[in-house]
Design a protein around this motif. Structure first.
Motif, PDB file in Angstrom:
ATOM      1  N   LEU F  32      18.550 -61.572 -63.221  1.00 18.80           N
ATOM      2  CA  LEU F  32      18.826 -61.680 -61.792  1.00 18.80           C
ATOM      3  C   LEU F  32      19.324 -63.058 -61.405  1.00 18.80           C
ATOM      4  O   LEU F  32      20.091 -63.206 -60.465  1.00 18.80           O
ATOM      5  CB  LEU F  32      17.569 -61.333 -61.007  1.00 18.80           C
ATOM      6  CG  LEU F  32      17.178 -59.872 -61.138  1.00 18.80           C
ATOM      7  CD1 LEU F  32      15.938 -59.582 -60.331  1.00 18.80           C
ATOM      8  CD2 LEU F  32      18.298 -58.979 -60.692  1.00 18.80           C
ATOM      9  N   VAL F  33      18.891 -64.083 -62.139  1.00 21.85           N
ATOM     10  CA  VAL F  33      19.390 -65.421 -61.832  1.00 21.85           C
ATOM     11  C   VAL F  33      20.876 -65.477 -62.123  1.00 21.85           C
ATOM     12  O   VAL F  33      21.670 -66.025 -61.343  1.00 21.85           O
ATOM     13  CB  VAL F  33      18.624 -66.469 -62.642  1.00 21.85           C
ATOM     14  CG1 VAL F  33      19.122 -67.840 -62.302  1.00 21.85           C
ATOM     15  CG2 VAL F  33      17.164 -66.361 -62.344  1.00 21.85           C
ATOM     16  N   SER F  34      21.261 -64.866 -63.240  1.00 23.73           N
ATOM     17  CA  SER F  34      22.688 -64.803 -63.541  1.00 23.73           C
ATOM     18  C   SER F  34      23.426 -64.088 -62.431  1.00 23.73           C
ATOM     19  O   SER F  34      24.524 -64.493 -62.026  1.00 23.73           O
ATOM     20  CB  SER F  34      22.930 -64.057 -64.844  1.00 23.73           C
ATOM     21  OG  SER F  34      22.146 -64.613 -65.849  1.00 23.73           O
ATOM     22  N   CYS F  35      22.818 -63.045 -61.952  1.00 26.50           N
ATOM     23  CA  CYS F  35      23.385 -62.322 -60.827  1.00 26.50           C
ATOM     24  C   CYS F  35      23.714 -63.261 -59.685  1.00 26.50           C
ATOM     25  O   CYS F  35      24.810 -63.255 -59.145  1.00 26.50           O
ATOM     26  CB  CYS F  35      22.338 -61.357 -60.295  1.00 26.50           C
ATOM     27  SG  CYS F  35      22.637 -59.702 -60.645  1.00 26.50           S
ATOM     28  N   ALA F  36      22.705 -64.054 -59.327  1.00 28.40           N
ATOM     29  CA  ALA F  36      22.881 -64.969 -58.208  1.00 28.40           C
ATOM     30  C   ALA F  36      24.008 -65.945 -58.496  1.00 28.40           C
ATOM     31  O   ALA F  36      24.844 -66.236 -57.641  1.00 28.40           O
ATOM     32  CB  ALA F  36      21.585 -65.708 -57.944  1.00 28.40           C
ATOM     33  N   ILE F  37      24.042 -66.430 -59.745  1.00 30.50           N
ATOM     34  CA  ILE F  37      25.039 -67.453 -60.079  1.00 30.50           C
ATOM     35  C   ILE F  37      26.436 -66.853 -60.067  1.00 30.50           C
ATOM     36  O   ILE F  37      27.381 -67.437 -59.517  1.00 30.50           O
ATOM     37  CB  ILE F  37      24.691 -68.066 -61.443  1.00 30.50           C
ATOM     38  CG1 ILE F  37      23.416 -68.901 -61.280  1.00 30.50           C
ATOM     39  CG2 ILE F  37      25.817 -68.915 -61.945  1.00 30.50           C
ATOM     40  CD1 ILE F  37      22.828 -69.327 -62.563  1.00 30.50           C
ATOM     41  N   ILE F  38      26.557 -65.658 -60.624  1.00 26.19           N
ATOM     42  CA  ILE F  38      27.868 -65.021 -60.591  1.00 26.19           C
ATOM     43  C   ILE F  38      28.254 -64.696 -59.155  1.00 26.19           C
ATOM     44  O   ILE F  38      29.419 -64.789 -58.769  1.00 26.19           O
ATOM     45  CB  ILE F  38      27.860 -63.754 -61.468  1.00 26.19           C
ATOM     46  CG1 ILE F  38      27.609 -64.163 -62.913  1.00 26.19           C
ATOM     47  CG2 ILE F  38      29.193 -63.048 -61.384  1.00 26.19           C
ATOM     48  CD1 ILE F  38      27.484 -63.006 -63.841  1.00 26.19           C
ATOM     49  N   GLY F  39      27.233 -64.371 -58.350  1.00 24.71           N
ATOM     50  CA  GLY F  39      27.511 -64.166 -56.932  1.00 24.71           C
ATOM     51  C   GLY F  39      28.132 -65.408 -56.316  1.00 24.71           C
ATOM     52  O   GLY F  39      29.038 -65.323 -55.493  1.00 24.71           O
ATOM     53  N   GLY F  40      27.657 -66.578 -56.754  1.00 24.49           N
ATOM     54  CA  GLY F  40      28.260 -67.819 -56.290  1.00 24.49           C
ATOM     55  C   GLY F  40      29.729 -67.892 -56.640  1.00 24.49           C
ATOM     56  O   GLY F  40      30.581 -68.191 -55.796  1.00 24.49           O
ATOM     57  N   THR F  71      23.785 -68.723 -52.231  1.00 25.59           N
ATOM     58  CA  THR F  71      23.338 -68.806 -53.618  1.00 25.59           C
ATOM     59  C   THR F  71      21.941 -69.414 -53.698  1.00 25.59           C
ATOM     60  O   THR F  71      21.092 -68.951 -54.465  1.00 25.59           O
ATOM     61  CB  THR F  71      24.322 -69.661 -54.427  1.00 25.59           C
ATOM     62  OG1 THR F  71      25.626 -69.238 -54.111  1.00 25.59           O
ATOM     63  CG2 THR F  71      24.080 -69.508 -55.895  1.00 25.59           C
ATOM     64  N   VAL F  72      21.749 -70.431 -52.881  1.00 27.41           N
ATOM     65  CA  VAL F  72      20.435 -71.079 -52.901  1.00 27.41           C
ATOM     66  C   VAL F  72      19.352 -70.118 -52.445  1.00 27.41           C
ATOM     67  O   VAL F  72      18.257 -70.074 -53.008  1.00 27.41           O
ATOM     68  CB  VAL F  72      20.464 -72.338 -52.014  1.00 27.41           C
ATOM     69  CG1 VAL F  72      19.114 -72.997 -52.004  1.00 27.41           C
ATOM     70  CG2 VAL F  72      21.509 -73.294 -52.500  1.00 27.41           C
ATOM     71  N   LEU F  73      19.696 -69.322 -51.449  1.00 27.61           N
ATOM     72  CA  LEU F  73      18.704 -68.353 -50.971  1.00 27.61           C
ATOM     73  C   LEU F  73      18.384 -67.348 -52.063  1.00 27.61           C
ATOM     74  O   LEU F  73      17.220 -67.005 -52.296  1.00 27.61           O
ATOM     75  CB  LEU F  73      19.224 -67.620 -49.730  1.00 27.61           C
ATOM     76  CG  LEU F  73      19.410 -68.451 -48.478  1.00 27.61           C
ATOM     77  CD1 LEU F  73      19.764 -67.561 -47.310  1.00 27.61           C
ATOM     78  CD2 LEU F  73      18.166 -69.240 -48.156  1.00 27.61           C
ATOM     79  N   LEU F  74      19.424 -66.882 -52.740  1.00 27.57           N
ATOM     80  CA  LEU F  74      19.187 -65.915 -53.820  1.00 27.57           C
ATOM     81  C   LEU F  74      18.319 -66.540 -54.900  1.00 27.57           C
ATOM     82  O   LEU F  74      17.380 -65.911 -55.408  1.00 27.57           O
ATOM     83  CB  LEU F  74      20.516 -65.464 -54.419  1.00 27.57           C
ATOM     84  CG  LEU F  74      21.248 -64.372 -53.644  1.00 27.57           C
ATOM     85  CD1 LEU F  74      22.652 -64.206 -54.174  1.00 27.57           C
ATOM     86  CD2 LEU F  74      20.507 -63.068 -53.765  1.00 27.57           C
ATOM     87  N   LEU F  75      18.638 -67.788 -55.256  1.00 26.66           N
ATOM     88  CA  LEU F  75      17.838 -68.442 -56.294  1.00 26.66           C
ATOM     89  C   LEU F  75      16.408 -68.644 -55.826  1.00 26.66           C
ATOM     90  O   LEU F  75      15.458 -68.459 -56.594  1.00 26.66           O
ATOM     91  CB  LEU F  75      18.469 -69.776 -56.663  1.00 26.66           C
ATOM     92  CG  LEU F  75      19.701 -69.658 -57.553  1.00 26.66           C
ATOM     93  CD1 LEU F  75      20.401 -70.992 -57.658  1.00 26.66           C
ATOM     94  CD2 LEU F  75      19.303 -69.180 -58.927  1.00 26.66           C
ATOM     95  N   GLY F  76      16.275 -69.032 -54.568  1.00 30.83           N
ATOM     96  CA  GLY F  76      14.933 -69.213 -54.040  1.00 30.83           C
ATOM     97  C   GLY F  76      14.127 -67.933 -54.105  1.00 30.83           C
ATOM     98  O   GLY F  76      12.931 -67.943 -54.391  1.00 30.83           O
TER      99      GLY F  76
END
Lengths: 168, 109, 497, 492, 123, 87, 248, 131
Positions: F32-40, F71-76
């Motif tokens: 899921l972190v990758s998800c967030a990063i790719i979302g970025g 992205t920060v929100l997703l990572l958070g």
């Protein structure tokens, strides 16, 4: 005092950014700068030990340093590119490793400049700073250069020290 | 929009360099999408972010309105590394970057 | 400020109150509650004044926001239908607001003022949706009401979170479909103002345009998701069941009804009668679907053993009534739909309030809570019975008359399936409610396992008064049906039907 | 259609007066005497209000009062004509009697929830008068529904499992038919004709398709299931679990009569006798009703529970009335109208008797009542009179109405209906007279009662004597009702 | 003339970027990829932006100069932000003990985290 | 055939390809972190697309939101949930 | 489920493809979308509002009502997240394990952010103030401001940042921003004109056009304040799971 | 085919929006992981934004910010076809904001779900609810 300095720096930035010099926009700029200066006055000048004059000196000495750094960056970049492009060279020279050295720089900001310079110089990256110890990752022995080998101070550290602490 | 020959040549050059930039961007994108670990993806995305900044200025130049586009680029330059920073902070808490599972995930796409 | 400013006051008072509550309400609950009441009363007063103004002149009020002329700026358009629904929204909100204090204190342990802030925002969103004359503005307000309702629903009892999440997903899909549909209209017409759209879409070329048709379909699907029309209703029951009492009292009556209103509004003030019933040749099928919705909703409601869940399925069925009525393509059906918006909102409100009071006092929401409740809470159970009668459609409650028009509409078009479904659901509702009434009033006295008769333990007056007012409204509106139909509802029937 | 010379709102007031009593009764929950005082007051007020109009009606007038427009085109209006007046008079007069009786019954058995009982009674009577004076079909329907709902608590009064299931059955039958059949039929009528007013010509245009008319007719007939037509009758015996005053109300006055009243009103006012005769739909009505008459009488023969036997008898008698209306002849309709009144007095007497027996002895079954006539002679004599009236023998009122029904059948030249009347009268006699016989003429040894058993309390006995007397009175002096019925047929 | 300088700068930038990209794809482990990304990226960005800033000056006016200054601002920010980001990522990887590619021929001294990790993996 | 509706259609095509790749990747990656990063990355590219379509203000907003906040929100959020996804 | 989803997706796809043929050509300047309303805005916005950035003019003036609710949406989201996540009792177990404390380890990050944050803030205000002339405006400014605080919170930690800007301040600021917006609208109402009709502001001595211009600026300020506060508050709540002590 | 190609190519912006929209829609319905659903939701929204934005594009125009040099009050006539259509941009600014707000709320609810159920996989949540 420092707030004022912050204000002046910010005002400079504002003028450059806005490019509008009519009274209304200048007033807006003044208000904005005041606001930011009040909010963030402790950020730009974190260490209050040094006086403003010293700061100015640093700023002046920083210019030649940055030119030198740019030159270093370009030179070293060719090295990395070579590594990347040529498979043979890559096979022979690529040798990632991590080494540490102890710095003699005192202020946080100087450490920051040194660390960023190391990072910017291709082939080496600062991983972390533990108190005084720099952990550096180098892509090859050549790239590590005198950071790894020098006993006392590498050239880069010396130059940073010159900028921030006035030592040669 | 552009008058003289030098300008149109430059325009062509800018378009060409833009296309090249975008083409080269596929490589970091490859890292970002397939990159075995999360951090590899982060590296890829970071590069993409920086290049986006440049692309914006480039597009501005092409449209002859750089003054308008440069603000966006500036924003990018300022904000781009917040995401990287956040991710880095994330890994300071969660020590694993998920090598094994992640590779499987990478292959699935 | 003159009388001409009333339309905007309906919206602005709760909006400003929301901010005021979030700023000052944190100190004392009572202050937040007082502000809420003041705002809701103000809004209701403004809505009432607007309604009177409209009734007096019989021409729609156009309010230009920012002073810009309509196609360029946004305008509020208040016609008969609007004014009625606005009154309904602010009236229901006021009643629920009065009702809310004890249950909110019991169910929402902390930060009541934030809850009330969201309450105000939700009311603003709903009222704004009703009043606006701009297709895109509608989207924004849709999102405001959606977001605040997500928050209010999530602060429910137990774990409402998963249900809320599903609602968020479905709600977003719905809103996005709506937005996409508006985009399709915009690409062909270049305008967002509803009246302007109506003018442009009347052209022959537009009527034939496939883009417009698909835009219409997208908008309808979007709104249907929002109003939980039958195959798209999955999110509603869980979300509403787990909501806290005040939340469900506010959202359940208003949310779906306002969506129905919006459907009508878009059908007739953006598209035209000819387009909706002529160019899109599916109204029969939609009525079949509505019949299916009614039957499915009623049967699901019959299967429930939880009071609130049962009511939510009834809502699903009621949505089927209204959608079906709107698509019957005749005057009676449409009048029935419009009138049903009014009556259904009130009866749902009455029922949810009564059930809320019962849950508040007994702590149970299963059918067992109803056992002998009449002795304990006579007024509440009387309100419940009256609401149930209205849902079943027993005269002289208003539910009968809306059903009367709907069935008449079905007969006039020969949609016997719809008529059958309506009658069927009335019967199912009768079974549902009399099953409960039997428990509430005629609990078994033959004496096994019963202790002493329960003491009288009625809900506090703050809760009773709005309940009784709502219940009275059910009957009063039923008795004034002719007035309402003649002076309001018939005005809303578009020309050409 | 002139206005009443005094107080045009009288019909509405007549309806309202018992509703007004409701809060009074509720508030005097703790003081039984006051409570029943209110009931009496309301009952008398209602009776006299109705009576005050009677003369005006008897003079050949009808009075219409429109309360409010409930829907555009349809109003909540009250029309007082002969038929309605006849029914209202019967109902309101019997309420007085029933009230007396129920005081005795309820107090005698020390029943619970008496306040609820009286409240519901008052509401039910309001609704009954509302149906009687309803000026159009919608008004009728509204009061019809109110009546269903207000009698439901009366049926479920005992609150045990049996009562609840009886109540459930009661509601299921009544609501499902009224919502499922009568309401759509009404709406179809309204859609077709745009009117729901009762007129003697009917509202349907002459060229209405016959299949449609047939369907509508069936929907109306079965839609008003209170009339207990045969396939939809079983709520009625089920509702026997109610206390006896309620049963009396249900089976003699309010509920069932409202059913047949509605059907007759629809047949005469919406369809119109002429239309029925012209389309020969009346035969259909007659067949259904006749079937109901015969079968219910046969079933009644086999019932041992007295109240159930009375219930099945009621089903049969109600079908008489419908049969009479279905003859579509003037005399037949007159007869059925009269029969509403006559049967009401007869049947209520019977029920009162059954109740009195229950209060005095606790017996429900006929087989247990051998020799009861010796212990409770007054009651059983009233019972005898009541049965005579129901069977149609002199000297009781029942003969008059049956006589007109028979005449009507002859006028309509439907002789098989005549046979039905005769056969069912024999059956009536067959299930009533043995009870009377065994009550009085059994040997001393067979008698199943203790010596100490005596008449029921006075509150119970007086009403049944009264109604029996009235039954007899009508045989000798049927004129007022007769006039009303004639006017009802002619005046419209 | 100006155009040629611009073209030169930008071509150089493109070249560096190309190298960076290839490096990102080809380098064996994450640390070395980050090297490529951190440096090549910064330098190529600077060169490209410098080219564009210069080109912008070819209709010389106050506004144009201000815009060029803004582009210079961007360069400065990239100069500050990019190494910081690189460092942060590297630190995160190091903290997370991402496996570190070591040349097989000449095993060097173990890097600081190596020993600990081995113990964790094979207790 | 005059189908280069936009001045910079070459850019368009390339960016759109990348955007779609990112969208697919963001939904298929299991971490899921990758998800967030790719979302970025997705939002960067989307912003580029909008810039190129002349919607500067939209691009500006997306730049600020995509790079700075979402992205920060997703990572958070990823900090508080299980990182591995089944699909 | 997947199959149903695929089916739905394909159905929607087919529906949307159907319309494609009917669309005007892409980039057609005379498509109805481009030909009907927008020329008015393009031609008149400068004249009527003195704002060269047409998007800003339309956003904050012609469709200012939309934007007010847009800001309200943001406010609503902030309140929602806050009300959902934030815990009142600190007894509950920590949602986030504390970050390993490494003395002096964050020197680089902290120094960099110290350098960047003031610049970001002044840049944000520049974006706000110059929104009339160049892209940007209240929303973007707000996000950048919020991001600058997020940056500080990332490089230091949440507690330090919240000491500078407490959660109550955030809440007040967020409400304040929307109040500024709606208040300007209501002020117009009180001055006798319609809601949000900035022309009414000319009582303060502006020309009508400049009244619009300044009205827009004021409104944008409100947007920026709200957005800034809410963006940061979203980060705070989401990253700390509502505990407000340990962030990312 | 000769007609078909321009039909495909000339509206590539629309196709891109469509593809993204469908990816998002599919993800929102089919994905099992709730965070995936949220991300799909963002993709869905941005696809719609793309659709709107590309609608406002005009060939040979420039960004909707008036060129300076007209003087403060636009004495010169402004050619509308020279500037891109600002209206879709305005609308989409709002839509982006709404998107971020929804994202925030969805993430907050997600965290709550994880706190309650210990997972964010839909099937596992359903199981735990049924228990």
């Amino acid at each position: 005092m420092f707030t004022l300095a912050t204000f002046i720096i910010l005002a400079g930035a504002w003028l450059l950014l806005s490019g509008k010099f009519d009274a209304f926009h200048l007033a807006l700029g003044g208000i904005s700068c005041l606001l930011v200066a009040l909010i963030s006055q402790d950020l730009l000048f974190h260490e209050r030990k040094k006086g403003l004059a010293a700061r100015c000196g640093e700023a002046f000495r920083f210019l030649p340093y940055s030119c030198w750094l740019l030159y270093q960056i370009i030179v070293a970049n060719f090295h990395v590119i070579q590594l990347a492009i040529s498979p043979r060279l890559c096979e022979r020279e690529l040798d990632p490793h991590i080494f540490t050295f102890k710095t003699r720089l005192k202020s946080d900001f100087a450490k920051f400049v040194l660390a960023n310079s190391i990072t910017l110089t291709p082939g080496t990256v600062t991983i972390r700073i533990d108190e005084d110890v720099f952990h550096v990752h180098a892509i090859s022995r050549k790239a590590a250069g005198d950071l790894e080998t020098s006993e006392t101070m590498s050239e880069m550290e010396r130059r940073v020290a010159w900028v921030f602490e006035g030592r040669a | 929009m552009h008058g003289n020959i030098a300008d149109s040549a430059m325009e062509f050059f800018f378009i060409l360099s833009g296309v090249l930039l975008l083409l080269f961007m596929f490589m970091p994108l490859y890292r970002a999408i397939w990159g075995p670990t999360v951090i590899d993806r982060l590296v890829g995305v970071n590069v993409i972010g920086t290049k986006t900044t440049i692309m914006i200025v480039l597009i501005g130049t092409l449209y002859n309105r750089v003054d308008m586009f440069v603000d966006i680029a500036l924003t990018y330059a300022l904000l781009n590394f917040i995401a990287s920073l956040a991710a880095a902070r994330f890994f300071q808490r969660h020590k694993e970057v998920g090598l094994a599972e992640d590779r499987a995930g990478g292959q699935s796409c | 400020m003159t009388a001409a400013q009333f339309p905007i006051l309906i919206l602005i008072i709760p909006l400003l109150a929301a901010f005021a509550i979030s700023l000052f309400g944190g100190r004392r609950d009572k202050l937040a509650y007082g502000l809420l009441l003041a705002a809701m009363s103000g809004s209701f007063y403004a809505a009432l004044q607007t309604l009177l103004l409209v009734l007096e002149t019989n021409i729609p009020i156009h309010y230009r926001l920012g002073g810009w002329a309509p196609p360029y700026g946004i305008e509020l358009v208040i016609d008969h239908l609007n004014a009625m629904v606005l009154c309904l929204v602010s009236g229901c909100a006021l009643l629920t607001a009065i009702y809310s204090l004890p249950t909110v204190r019991a169910e929402i342990p902390d930060r009541i003022h934030h809850y009330y802030t969201l309450y105000c925002l939700l009311v603003t969103g709903l009222a704004g949706m009703v009043a606006t004359g701009d297709a895109f503005n509608l989207y924004v307000l849709l999102e405001i009401s959606a977001l605040s309702s997500y928050a209010m629903l999530a602060r429910g009892r137990g774990n409402a979170y998963y249900a809320t999440f599903k609602y968020i997903i479905m709600g977003t899909i719905g809103a996005c479909f709506y937005l996409l549909g508006v985009g399709y209209l915009y690409i062909k017409t270049g305008t967002l103002n509803m009246a302007d759209l109506f003018r442009l879409l009347a052209e022959e070329e537009m009527q034939q345009s496939i883009t417009i048709r698909i835009g219409f379909i997208l908008i309808m699907i979007g709104i249907w998701i929002k109003m939980a029309f039958f195959p798209l209703h999955g999110w509603l029951p869980n979300a509403y069941t787990r909501a806290s009492t005040t939340t469900s009292c506010l959202i359940a009556p208003l949310m779906t009804k306002v969506s129905v209103y919006i459907m009508l509004r878009l059908m007739f003030s953006v598209f035209s009668v000819e387009f909706v019933y002529g160019v899109i040749p599916w109204h029969e099928q939609i009525v079949w679907l509505a019949s299916l919705a009614i039957v499915a909703g009623s049967i699901s409601a019959l299967a429930q053993r939880n009071l609130k869940k049962m009511l939510t399925y009834i809502i699903v069925a009621e949505v089927g009534y209204m959608v079906g009525g709107a698509w019957l393509a005749n005057e009676s059906g449409l009048a029935g739909t419009v009138y049903h918006i009014l009556s259904d909102a009130l009866m749902t409100l009455a029922l949810f309030m009564a059930v809320g009071a019962i849950i508040h006092k007994t702590g149970k929401s299963s059918f067992a809570a109803m056992e002998g409740i009449f002795r304990k809470m006579p007024v509440t159970s009387a309100v419940f019975v009256l609401g149930g009668f209205a849902i079943i459609g027993i005269p002289p409650t208003c539910g009968f008359f809306s059903k009367w028009y709907l069935i008449r509409g079905g007969i006039e078009t020969g949609q016997w399936l719809f008529v059958g479904a309506l009658l069927f659901s009335s019967l199912i509702n009768a079974i549902i409610f009399f099953r409960l009434i039997e428990r509430a009033y005629f609990g078994d006295l033959s004496g096994h396992g019963h202790g002493p008769l329960p003491e009288r333990d009625e809900a506090p007056a703050v809760m009773l008064v709005p309940m009784v007012v709502t219940a009275a409204a059910l009957v009063i509106i039923g008795l004034y049906t002719s007035e309402i139909i003649g002076r309001i509802v018939l005005w809303t029937i578009p020309a050409g039907l | 259609m002139e206005q009443l010379p005094f107080l045009p709102a009288t019909p509405a007031l007549a309806i309202l007066v018992s509703l007004l009593a409701v809060p009074c009764i509720y508030l005097s929950d703790q003081r039984p005497n006051l409570r029943e005082g209110w009931t009496f007051a309301a009952a008398f007020a209602k009776f006299f209000l109705i009576l005050s109009m009677a003369e005006w009606i008897l003079a050949g007038n009808t009075h219409t009062y429109e309360l409010c427009r409930i829907l555009p085109g349809v109003s909540l209006s009250f029309t007082v004509d002969g038929f309605g007046m006849l029914f209202a008079l019967v109902a309101s007069s019997l309420w007085i009697v029933t009230t007396i009786y129920s005081i005795g019954y309820m107090r005698g058995l020390n029943e619970h929830a008496q306040t609820r009982f009286f409240i519901c009674f008052a509401v039910a009577l309001s609704a009954t008068i509302g149906v009687a004076f309803a000026g159009n079909l919608l008004t009728l329907y509204i009061f019809y529904e109110i009546l269903s709902l207000s009698t439901y608590p009366l049926v479920t009064h005992h609150q045990d499992e049996e009562a609840r299931s009886g109540g459930r059955k009661y509601l299921t039958y009544l609501l499902s038919t009224s919502i499922g059949l009568a309401l759509p039929a009404m709406l179809i009528t309204y859609t077709l004709t745009g009117s729901l007013e009762f007129t003697s010509m009917g509202v349907f245009p002459a060229d209405t398709a016959k299949p449609l008319l047939t369907i509508l007719l069936l929907m109306f007939m079965f839609g008003f299931a209170k009339a207990g037509l045969m396939p939809l009758h079983s709520w009625l015996p089920g509702a026997m679990v109610a206390p006896t005053p309620v049963s009396a109300l249900l089976h003699a006055v309010a509920v069932v009569k409202v059913g047949v009243f509605s059907i007759v009103r629809v047949l005469t006012g919406i369809f119109g006798i002429d239309l029925l005769a012209a389309t020969s739909l009346n035969t259909l009505i007659c067949v259904i009703a006749a079937f109901s008459v015969l079968v219910s009488s046969l079933i009644a023969l086999s019932q041992d529970n007295l109240k159930r036997r009375l219930a099945f008898s009621t089903i049969g008698q109600l079908s008489y009335i419908i049969l009479g209306a279905g003859l579509a002849s003037r005399l037949g309709v007159q007869g059925s109208m009269l029969h509403i009144a006559m049967h009401a007095f007869g049947k209520i007497t019977l029920f009162f008797c059954a109740g009195a027996i229950f209060v005095a002895t606790g017996k429900k079954y006929i087989s247990e009542m051998v020799g009861i006539g010796r212990r409770m002679p007054v009651t059983m004599f009233a019972f005898f009179v009541g049965s005579l009236s129901v069977i149609g023998l002199p000297p009781a009122g029942g003969l008059i109405s049956k006589w007109f029904l028979v005449l009507g059948a002859m006028e309509a030249e439907m002789f098989w209906v005549l046979m039905v009347y005769l056969a069912s009268s024999f059956l009536n006699a067959a299930y009533f007279l043995p009870i009377v016989y065994r009550a009085f003429f059994c040997s001393e040894e067979e008698a199943q009662f203790e010596r100490k058993v005596a008449e029921a309390p006075l509150w119970c006995v007086v009403p049944l004597v009264l109604t029996a007397a009235v039954s007899v009175l009508f045989f000798f002096h049927p004129q007022p009702f007769f006039d009303l019925a004639v006017m009802a047929v002619q005046g419209r | 003339m100006l155009n040629i300088v611009v073209m030169g700068l930008m071509l150089l930038g493109l070249f560096f970027f190309f190298g960076t990209s290839v490096g990102i794809v080809r380098f064996p482990d994450f640390y070395s990829r980050l090297h490529a990304a951190g440096k090549g990226d910064t330098l190529s960005s600077i060169l490209l932006l410098a080219g564009l800033a210069l080109y912008n000056l070819h209709h010389l006016s106050v506004d144009a100069i201000l815009v060029s200054v803004k582009i210079l601002f961007i360069i400065v920010f990239i100069f500050i932000a990019s190494p910081t980001a690189t460092h942060a990522i590297m630190d995160a990887g190091y903290e997370a003990r991402v496996k570190h590619w070591v040349k097989r021929k000449t095993p060097k001294e173990p890097w600081p985290g190596e020993e600990r990790r081995r113990q964790e993996r094979h207790p | 055939m005059n189908w280069d509706a936009s001045l910079l259609w070459q850019f368009d095509v390339l960016i759109i390809t990348m955007v779609i790749l990112c969208a697919v990747a963001a939904l298929t990656v299991r971490d899921l972190v990758s998800c967030a990063i790719i979302g970025g990355a997705y939002s960067f590219l989307m912003c580029l697309l909008w810039t190129e379509m002349l919607a500067v203000d939209v691009a500006f907003t997306e730049a600020a939101v995509g790079a700075g906040v979402s992205t920060v929100l997703l990572l958070g959020t990823a900090l508080h949930i299980k990182r591995k996804s089944k699909d | 489920m997947k199959k149903i989803a695929l089916l739905i997706t394909l159905a929607v796809g087919a529906l949307l493809i159907l319309a494609a043929e009917d669309f005007p050509r892409w980039g057609d300047a005379h498509a109805p979308a481009n030909d009907y309303l927008s020329p008015y805005y393009i031609e008149k916005s400068l004249e009527e509002t003195a704002v060269p950035n047409i998007v800003t003019a339309v956003l904050a003036d012609y469709r200012g009502y939309d934007t007010m609710f847009e800001t309200t949406v943001i406010f609503c989201a902030g309140i929602t997240v806050l009300t959902l996540l934030r815990r009142t009792q600190r007894k509950a177990p920590k949602a986030v394990r504390p970050r390993p404390a490494r003395q002096g380890a964050d020197v680089i990050l902290q120094s960099a952010s110290r350098l960047l944050v003031p610049v970001m803030q002044i840049f944000a205000l520049y974006v706000l103030a110059l929104g009339h002339h160049s892209p940007g405006g209240g929303f973007q400014a707000g996000v950048i401001l919020g991001a600058s605080f997020i940056l500080l919170a990332l490089s230091y930690d949440l507690k330090t940042m919240l000491a500078r800007l407490s959660e109550n301040t955030l809440l007040r600021l967020s409400a304040l921003g929307v109040i500024i917006y709606a208040g300007i609208g209501a002020l117009c109402l009180l001055l006798g004109d319609n809601f949000l009709a900035y022309a009414a502001l000319k009582v303060f001595g502006f020309s009508e056009v400049m009244a619009h211009s300044h009205g827009i600026l004021g409104v944008e300020l409100g947007v920026a304040v709200t957005v800034m506060a809410i963006m940061f508050s979203l980060y705070v709540d989401l990253a700390s799971g509502g505990d407000l002590d340990e962030g990312l | 085919m000769a007609d078909f190609l321009p039909y495909i190519v000339a509206k590539y912006n629309y196709w891109a929006a469509l593809v993204l929209l469908l990816i998002g829609l599919y993800g929102m319905i089919a994905k099992n992981n709730l965070l995936k659903k949220v991300i799909a939701m963002s993709i869905f929204q941005s696809a719609i934004i793309l659709f709107y934005v590309s609608m406002g594009d005009k060939k040979g125009s420039t960004i909707p910010i008036l060129l300076h040099g007209h003087g403060e009050h636009g004495a010169l006539a402004i050619d509308p076809s020279q500037y891109a259509n600002p209206l879709p941009h305005v609308l989409m600014l709002t839509a982006i904001v709404v998107g971020v707000s929804t994202l925030g709320v969805a993430l907050a609810v997600l965290q709550k779900i994880h706190r309650v159920h210990g997972t964010i996989e839909e099937d596992e949540i359903l199981e735990s609810i049924e228990e």
